[in-house]
Design a protein around this motif. Sequence first.
Motif, mmCIF file in Angstrom:
data_model
loop_
_atom_site.group_PDB
_atom_site.id
_atom_site.type_symbol
_atom_site.label_atom_id
_atom_site.label_comp_id
_atom_site.label_asym_id
_atom_site.label_seq_id
_atom_site.Cartn_x
_atom_site.Cartn_y
_atom_site.Cartn_z
ATOM 1 N N THR A 1 61.548 44.029 32.185
ATOM 2 C CA THR A 1 60.105 44.352 32.268
ATOM 3 C C THR A 1 59.031 44.392 30.667
ATOM 4 N N ALA A 2 58.919 44.747 30.042
ATOM 5 C CA ALA A 2 58.229 44.393 28.525
ATOM 6 C C ALA A 2 57.702 43.191 28.570
ATOM 7 N N GLY A 3 58.572 42.262 28.427
ATOM 8 C CA GLY A 3 58.990 40.860 28.128
ATOM 9 C C GLY A 3 58.219 40.475 29.338
ATOM 10 N N ARG A 4 57.667 40.390 30.938
ATOM 11 C CA ARG A 4 57.549 40.023 32.065
ATOM 12 C C ARG A 4 55.744 40.116 31.791
ATOM 13 N N LYS A 5 55.887 41.074 31.393
ATOM 14 C CA LYS A 5 54.394 42.180 31.000
ATOM 15 C C LYS A 5 53.647 40.787 30.690
ATOM 16 N N SER A 6 54.868 40.540 29.332
ATOM 17 C CA SER A 6 54.260 39.734 27.837
ATOM 18 C C SER A 6 53.111 38.765 28.272
ATOM 19 N N GLU A 7 54.206 38.154 29.497
ATOM 20 C CA GLU A 7 54.099 37.169 29.742
ATOM 21 C C GLU A 7 52.809 36.518 30.298
ATOM 22 N N ALA A 8 52.925 37.502 30.867
ATOM 23 C CA ALA A 8 51.591 37.069 32.176
ATOM 24 C C ALA A 8 50.292 37.812 31.309
ATOM 25 N N ALA A 9 50.489 38.570 29.865
ATOM 26 C CA ALA A 9 49.416 39.139 29.171
ATOM 27 C C ALA A 9 48.873 37.660 29.061
ATOM 28 N N SER A 10 49.785 36.284 28.326
ATOM 29 C CA SER A 10 49.393 35.304 27.911
ATOM 30 C C SER A 10 48.704 34.391 28.202
ATOM 31 N N LEU A 11 48.718 34.685 29.448
ATOM 32 C CA LEU A 11 48.143 33.650 30.713
ATOM 33 C C LEU A 11 46.485 33.926 30.011
ATOM 34 N N PRO A 12 45.651 32.819 29.929
ATOM 35 C CA PRO A 12 44.629 32.836 30.378
ATOM 36 C C PRO A 12 43.261 33.853 30.758
ATOM 37 N N ILE A 13 43.273 34.154 31.319
ATOM 38 C CA ILE A 13 42.494 34.631 32.704
ATOM 39 C C ILE A 13 41.489 36.057 31.583
ATOM 40 N N ASP A 14 40.060 35.067 31.980
ATOM 41 C CA ASP A 14 39.562 35.730 31.576
ATOM 42 C C ASP A 14 39.212 37.009 32.176
ATOM 43 N N PRO A 15 38.159 38.174 32.069
ATOM 44 C CA PRO A 15 38.470 39.121 33.093
ATOM 45 C C PRO A 15 36.699 38.970 34.101
ATOM 46 N N GLN A 16 36.090 38.139 32.608
ATOM 47 C CA GLN A 16 34.379 38.182 33.496
ATOM 48 C C GLN A 16 34.372 37.507 34.847
ATOM 49 N N THR A 17 35.112 36.338 34.712
ATOM 50 C CA THR A 17 35.227 35.363 35.877
ATOM 51 C C THR A 17 36.691 34.890 36.745
ATOM 52 N N ASP A 18 37.354 35.517 36.181
ATOM 53 C CA ASP A 18 38.311 35.343 37.619
ATOM 54 C C ASP A 18 39.534 36.416 38.510
ATOM 55 N N VAL A 19 38.988 36.250 38.772
ATOM 56 C CA VAL A 19 39.933 36.954 40.227
ATOM 57 C C VAL A 19 41.759 36.054 40.737
ATOM 58 N N LEU A 20 42.405 37.408 40.208
ATOM 59 C CA LEU A 20 43.766 37.893 40.768
ATOM 60 C C LEU A 20 43.725 38.105 42.402
ATOM 61 N N LEU A 21 44.569 37.503 42.765
ATOM 62 C CA LEU A 21 44.893 37.461 44.845
ATOM 63 C C LEU A 21 46.431 37.524 44.580
ATOM 64 N N CYS A 22 46.928 39.090 45.614
ATOM 65 C CA CYS A 22 48.139 39.288 45.253
ATOM 66 C C CYS A 22 48.258 39.023 46.663
ATOM 67 N N LEU A 23 49.283 38.168 47.113
ATOM 68 C CA LEU A 23 49.678 38.051 48.811
ATOM 69 C C LEU A 23 51.426 38.248 48.019
ATOM 70 N N SER A 24 51.571 39.016 47.230
ATOM 71 C CA SER A 24 53.358 39.728 47.610
ATOM 72 C C SER A 24 53.256 41.000 47.098
ATOM 73 N N SER A 25 54.210 41.500 47.113
ATOM 74 C CA SER A 25 54.339 42.726 47.355
ATOM 75 C C SER A 25 53.997 43.613 46.109
ATOM 76 N N VAL A 26 53.110 44.631 45.515
ATOM 77 C CA VAL A 26 52.533 45.249 44.989
ATOM 78 C C VAL A 26 53.749 45.531 43.778
ATOM 79 N N ILE A 27 54.718 45.699 43.861
ATOM 80 C CA ILE A 27 55.933 45.834 42.930
ATOM 81 C C ILE A 27 56.630 44.655 42.375
ATOM 82 N N GLY A 28 56.864 44.548 40.781
ATOM 83 C CA GLY A 28 57.830 43.204 40.626
ATOM 84 C C GLY A 28 56.798 42.474 39.632
ATOM 85 N N LEU A 29 56.212 41.156 39.657
ATOM 86 C CA LEU A 29 55.567 40.342 39.007
ATOM 87 C C LEU A 29 53.996 41.230 39.680
#
Length: 417
Positions: free
Chosen positions: A83-111
């Motif tokens: 669980t912690a490893g997957r979060k760290s992997e997601a955190a390493s993505l070059p996502i800029d909170p000032q300009t980018d958007v996260l669009l969730c088309l999946s279950s809110v659980i998991g990834l």
Amino acid sequence: MNTAGAKLWIILGRPVRLPNALIAVHALGDRYPGGVHLLRDDSQWWERAQWQPYARDFAAVYAFSRVKTCRGLIDLPRLYRETAGRKSEAASLPIDPQTDVLLCLSSVIGLANAAVSAHPNVYKILCISKSGYEGLKRHPDRMRFRFTTSGWLQNRVVEPLAGVERTLSFKPRLNPGGDGVRLVRLQKEPEDVYDIIIAMSNSGREVPRDADERVITARFPSMAELPDLSAFATTEEDRHRRVIFFGTPFLLIHNLPPETYIEYLNRCLDFIRRHYPNCDLIYRPHPNETDEANRLRLNRFRVENDREAAELYFLRYFADIEAVYSVSSTVSRTALNNGLNAYSLWRCFPFRETAAKFFEKNMGEVPPEFDIVDLGQPPIAYQANRKPDPNTRSFAEALKIAVQQGMTASQPSVSNI
């Protein structure tokens, strides 16, 4: 705000929602010069799916290992590490909170939970069915529900330590193994995690209970919103018009005695053969079927037992599909929503009133041509003349509104300039 490198990040779980992601690319891609990036689970579902031809629509595709639940304390360290490893992997993505958007088309659980927890300040959009949204707002009666073993360990130990949003996974105290009776949701309200929520329904008119101004209603996504899908079809010499019949496990589910079901279904198969003499006829068994196909008269039908999800099958052969049939499966409703001429045949069977009412409710509001009532009358192709309700919005239109609201909210006010 400088949006020169803005990126859209789409979260998918299983590949069944890949068509929705492609619609988002088509509707929003020109707003994100940094490209549209896809986050997906690394699972057997993706291995089985023929999704690779669509990967070119994305600037990059990132696969994340699934986290298996645990059954007891001995498995707790492994659950935390993953669980912690997957979060760290997601955190390493070059996502800029000032300009980018996260669009969730999946279950809110998991990834999705890992991604939104790793990037709490980015603008987030959740797309979910109206009934799914109401499920996320449902508060369990603790007299009737209790935590699952793994759910309690995740909520009380793993998720707080890993720094991800806490989840609730409950099952009934009575009949805990019943299908479809578990309650799984975020501990927080969905509006406390996501900035905008698109609540989808068949009609596009259904407003979820307890919805506020941050909930946008829309029709379910339709592949008809995509540009020419023939670009993804089979080679020209292999292309024929297809009529697909989706089977039912009638040896498992006894709405009627199997002998009666077979008698009436064979009449329906004769109906299809009669009215589509020049098309390829295809029988796609339900995953739970056993010997059903061998009990039917399937002359001229080709049995395809690859178990590919209907949505991906429709996407791959969209330009070649003449019609889609089933007795009572919601796959007919899915095909209808996606712009295909789809039909249900349950009204030609002597089902009991309780079953008939269930099928009618399950299909929802449909065009009159959708229901085959008389096998003596030919089917009517209706999609070319079908018009959406002008008082509703498509999935693509809802996405544009959601993104625009995010851009407006991020603009500095005059007093801050």
